[in-house]
Design a protein around this motif. Structure first.
Motif, PDB file in Angstrom:
ATOM      1  N   LEU A   1      -3.305  -0.566 139.548  1.00  0.00           N
ATOM      2  CA  LEU A   1      -3.082  -0.354 138.433  1.00  0.00           C
ATOM      3  C   LEU A   1      -3.662  -1.646 137.611  1.00  0.00           C
ATOM      4  O   LEU A   1      -3.382  -2.648 137.790  1.00  0.00           O
ATOM      5  CB  LEU A   1      -1.636  -0.040 138.053  1.00  0.00           C
ATOM      6  N   VAL A   2      -4.532  -1.249 136.623  1.00  0.00           N
ATOM      7  CA  VAL A   2      -4.780  -2.307 135.513  1.00  0.00           C
ATOM      8  C   VAL A   2      -4.394  -1.968 133.965  1.00  0.00           C
ATOM      9  O   VAL A   2      -4.786  -0.840 133.815  1.00  0.00           O
ATOM     10  CB  VAL A   2      -6.559  -2.302 135.422  1.00  0.00           C
ATOM     11  N   ASN A   3      -3.524  -2.582 133.609  1.00  0.00           N
ATOM     12  CA  ASN A   3      -3.005  -2.524 132.499  1.00  0.00           C
ATOM     13  C   ASN A   3      -3.226  -3.588 131.386  1.00  0.00           C
ATOM     14  O   ASN A   3      -2.983  -4.953 131.520  1.00  0.00           O
ATOM     15  CB  ASN A   3      -1.349  -2.627 132.933  1.00  0.00           C
ATOM     16  N   GLY A   4      -3.625  -3.022 130.274  1.00  0.00           N
ATOM     17  CA  GLY A   4      -4.011  -3.903 129.329  1.00  0.00           C
ATOM     18  C   GLY A   4      -3.173  -3.959 128.138  1.00  0.00           C
ATOM     19  O   GLY A   4      -3.485  -4.441 126.792  1.00  0.00           O
ATOM     20  N   LEU A   5      -1.912  -3.229 128.130  1.00  0.00           N
ATOM     21  CA  LEU A   5      -1.050  -3.038 127.077  1.00  0.00           C
ATOM     22  C   LEU A   5      -0.162  -4.394 127.154  1.00  0.00           C
ATOM     23  O   LEU A   5      -0.108  -5.097 127.854  1.00  0.00           O
ATOM     24  CB  LEU A   5      -0.257  -1.814 127.246  1.00  0.00           C
TER      25      LEU A   5
END
Length: 348
Positions: free
Chosen positions: A105-109
């Motif tokens: 998972l890549v999470n930018g939040l």
């Protein structure tokens, strides 16, 4: 971590293709060289991505993570950037489905996920969660040292948020490389960091150290490149934006490029905040960048006009009108390339 060329990616983008919060996913579709095998958007499932977005990338749009698993993605990228960076409630089930399906998972939040026990319990060997928005280590208060660098430092600024500052910096960077210049794109937002693999997610940095974090990055690269293209954030006109001034102070730009959406008259979602005539906006940015002369002259050398909502004839008319209004070179860098603006950078 970065989106490497051997990772099969799915982008979680519910209501983001045609909505106002999908800029992260759409930018990755436009600029990442990694293989993107599916876009997840229940509102647009089954439709043509090129027809909806103009992005020349034939990627299937599916309704759910479960449907995306058919295409064997290895990484799920959260592709929305909602106000405040909080994750919508209906995204949690999709994320859990992705992790259970073996995806990283890549999470930018702003909502950090890497240390959530309920998500970590779903990870198998080889799976990772990358929270992109993290404050760099060992940062301090800015000192203005970037002024001592000999390289050009081109910062994009804007009349609003989400109008094309990152795209402008990327297009200028690639145009510079095509001309044989030693160029570096410096990412300052989550999408840019995902694409570049390094940078500073500026809105994750405590305000006292934001300019220092930018300065640290600029000093790290400035002695090794002839030109730095620094991704802009926010806007001095936006009542909720705090990122633009630290970028100006930390990078000590030699030139500014102003991004604007053709025909926009007020800050999006804030109709009571009108956008002044562009000549006044230019004066504002030049005055603040120079701090009344404390940091020397910093000119706005051109206008990057976002014409995505216009047909080609109207886009050319808007560009000509903006050039006449400001007396500066103007183009839409995504549609027509960045050469006109790069010429202006090199003349100053």
């Amino acid at each position: 971590m970065r989106l490497t060329l051997n990772q099969r990616i799915a982008i979680l983008l519910h209501e983001g293709i045609r909505g106002s919060h999908g800029k992260t996913g759409l930018a990755i579709l436009r600029y990442s060289e990694a293989p993107i095998v599916a876009v997840i958007d229940r509102e647009s499932a089954g439709k043509s991505l090129p027809e909806l977005t103009g992005i020349k990338r034939n990627v299937p749009i599916v309704a759910s993570v479960a449907a995306a698993l058919e295409y064997q993605p290895e990484v799920l990228v959260i592709g929305i950037a909602p106000g405040g960076g909080a994750l919508p409630d209906d995204y949690w089930l999709e994320i859990k489905d992705a992790l259970e399906g073996g995806m990283s998972l890549v999470n930018g939040l702003h909502t950090a996920m890497a240390n959530m026990p309920e998500l970590n319990a779903l990870l198998k060997p080889g799976q990772l969660i990358w929270d992109v928005r993290k404050e760099p280590s060992n940062i301090g208060v800015a000192s203005g040292m970037a002024r001592t660098l000999l390289c050009r430092r081109v910062l994009t600024v804007g009349t609003d948020m989400a109008i094309g500052k990152m795209s402008t910096s990327l297009e200028l960077h690639w145009a510079s490389k095509l001309r044989g210049w030693s160029s570096k794109f410096l990412a300052t937002g989550q999408t840019g960091v995902m694409l570049e693999g390094d940078g500073v997610a500026l809105d994750a940095v405590r305000v006292d150290f934001a300019a220092g974090a930018v300065e640290q990055m600029v000093m790290r690269y400035g002695k090794n490149y002839e030109i730095l293209h620094i991704e802009g954030q926010g806007s001095l006109l936006h009542p909720g934006s705090t990122a633009t001034l630290p970028l100006i102070r930390g990078s000590q730009p030699t030139q500014l490029v102003l991004a604007h959406r053709a025909g926009q008259v007020h800050v999006r979602n804030h109709p009571h905040v009108l956008i002044p005539p562009l000549r006044k906006v230019i004066q504002l940015y030049e005055t603040i960048a120079s701090a009344g002369g404390a940091f020397g002259t910093v000119p706005v050398v051109g206008i990057a006009l976002n014409t995505a909502h216009l047909d080609e004839f109207a886009a050319h008319e808007a560009i000509a009108q903006t050039t006449a209004e400001t007396g500066l070179p103007c183009t839409d860098v995504v549609r027509f390339g960045a050469d006109v603006l790069l010429d202006a950078v090199m003349k100053n």
